[in-house]
Design an enzyme around this catalytic site. Structure first.
Site, PDB file in Angstrom:
ATOM      1  CB  VAL A   1     100.432  21.996 -40.219  1.00 20.68           C
ATOM      2  CG1 VAL A   1     101.237  21.677 -39.612  1.00 20.68           C
ATOM      3  CG2 VAL A   1      99.289  22.918 -39.804  1.00 20.68           C
ATOM      4  N   GLY A   2     101.963  21.278 -42.709  1.00 23.31           N
ATOM      5  CA  GLY A   2     103.063  20.088 -43.537  1.00 23.31           C
ATOM      6  C   GLY A   2     103.980  21.105 -44.350  1.00 23.31           C
TER       7      GLY A   2
ATOM      8  CE  LYS B   1      88.873  20.445 -33.579  1.00 27.42           C
ATOM      9  NZ  LYS B   1      90.039  21.213 -33.518  1.00 27.42           N
TER      10      LYS B   1
ATOM     11  CB  VAL C   1     103.233  18.843 -48.199  1.00 29.17           C
ATOM     12  CG1 VAL C   1     103.625  17.466 -47.475  1.00 29.17           C
ATOM     13  CG2 VAL C   1     102.612  17.658 -49.383  1.00 29.17           C
ATOM     14  N   GLY C   2      99.603  19.676 -46.621  1.00 29.40           N
ATOM     15  CA  GLY C   2      99.004  20.717 -46.582  1.00 29.40           C
ATOM     16  C   GLY C   2      99.379  22.554 -45.810  1.00 29.40           C
TER      17      GLY C   2
END
Length: 363
Positions: free
Chosen positions: A195-196, A91, A192-193
């Site tokens: 992916v959400g 990462k 809720v960006g």
């Protein structure tokens, strides 16, 4: 306190001596001309080149950035192992507010640092970085995934990430209630960006009742404009206390499951897309003691990494979706292992992943 290199001693202690360490390589990168400050952490290459995204975030300190890189890269080793990929875990984090300092020159400089590792690390998108950014990085580094279709990539990986989380949620429902459908279940989605919002679509299509929250009002509004039936909680604290909540899906930053949130959770299942949801060791036992079923985050959110790994071999969406669908079976297998060994699901997933990495290291 720092050592002679200027690195905080507790970071080095984590790297070399703690159970959270064990990393093969950590690279500190700086390009003064562009303002780039980055950390690339390679936890393991036992299964193959380390694969993991690049997070661009305004960390409060360099120490916090290093710690995040260490934790996230370790999680990628386990995620990639459980996803059945021939990749280890890595990462990278770029320190700074992407809204203020991200530039083409900075991304190109970052690409040169990744390229200098000679393929030991393959990068992709994460919080604060997007497909367009990977297109820029790829101009300096061929070990870049998550690029646009126009530039030979697979595009946004959030679609399959959400699909995989949905499969993990279905498996959790199957394990707890004997039926994989979410119809009639109340699901709270925090974040809720990228992916959400896709996860919400899956849940609504399956007949779930959905309640959402997000620190960005525009993200919530985008959901409710399309789906007025979706409920809205004021914040995450209100969401996790929602009466009648069946499933809680943390889909923002890590640490969502902590000493403050776990005691007040009303949900019986936690299954979400966020990385590193457990704030510290022991939280998984606290969840089990409250009879809350936890679907390990790095297992259910592996759809995205399945996609970017496939991009290295010529992307095929249907092939990737079929692999991501197996997250359902993997999640069920983890629950079965947890029951057989008398341990929480998070510990069971770790055991399975560690076994695969150990077997790969054997001559």
């Amino acid at each position: 306190m720092t050592d002679v290199t200027g690195v905080p001693v507790d970071v080095l202690r984590t790297l070399f001596h703690s159970d959270q360490g064990g990393h093969e390589q950590v690279v500190i990168c700086q390009d003064r001309a562009t303002g780039l400050k980055a950390v690339i952490a390679l936890h393991s290459t036992a299964l193959g080149p380390a694969l993991g995204g690049t997070r661009f975030y305004p960390y409060a300190s360099e120490e916090e950035a290093v710690t995040d890189a260490l934790n996230l890269s370790r999680g990628m080793s386990y995620k990639n192992a459980m996803a059945g990929l021939e990749h280890g875990g890595g990462k990278a984090v770029i320190i700074g507010d992407p809204e203020l300092i991200k530039s083409e020159e900075l991304l190109l400089a970052y690409g040169r640092f990744v390229a200098s590792l000679g393929g030991r690390y393959v990068t992709a998108c994460d919080v604060g970085t997007f497909v367009a950014d990977m297109d820029v990085v790829a101009r300096e580094c061929r070990w870049t995934t998550g690029r646009s279709p126009e530039n030979g990539g697979a595009g946004d990986s959030s679609v399959l990430t959400a699909f995989g989380v949905f499969q993990g949620m279905r498996a959790s429902a199957q394990h707890l209630w004997g039926d994989p459908t979410l119809r009639g279940r109340k699901v709270g989605v925090a974040g809720v960006g990228k992916v959400g919002r896709h996860l919400v679509e899956h849940l609504l299509s399956d007949g779930a009742e959905v309640v959402v929250t997000d620190v960005r009002e525009e993200s919530v509004r985008r959901i409710t404009d399309l789906h007025p039936e979706v409920g809205v909680a004021a914040d995450t604290d209100a969401l996790i206390r929602t009466e009648g909540l069946d499933i809680y899906a943390p889909c923002a930053l890590g640490g969502a499951l902590n000493d403050a949130s776990v005691p007040v959770l009303t949900a019986k299942i936690v299954c979400g897309a966020a990385n590193n949801q457990l704030a510290h060791p022991g939280i998984e036992k606290d969840l089990a003691d409250r009879s809350v079923l936890y679907a390990p985050d790095y297992v259910v959110n592996a759809g995205g990494v399945i996609q970017v790994a496939d991009e290295l071999h010529g992307f095929d969406f249907d092939r990737c979706k079929a692999k991501a669908a197996k997250i359902f079976d993997t999640t069920l297998a983890i629950f079965a292992r947890a029951k057989a060994d008398g341990i929480p699901p998070a510990a069971a997933a770790d055991r399975i992943a560690e076994q695969r990495m150990a077997e790969a290291r054997r001559p």
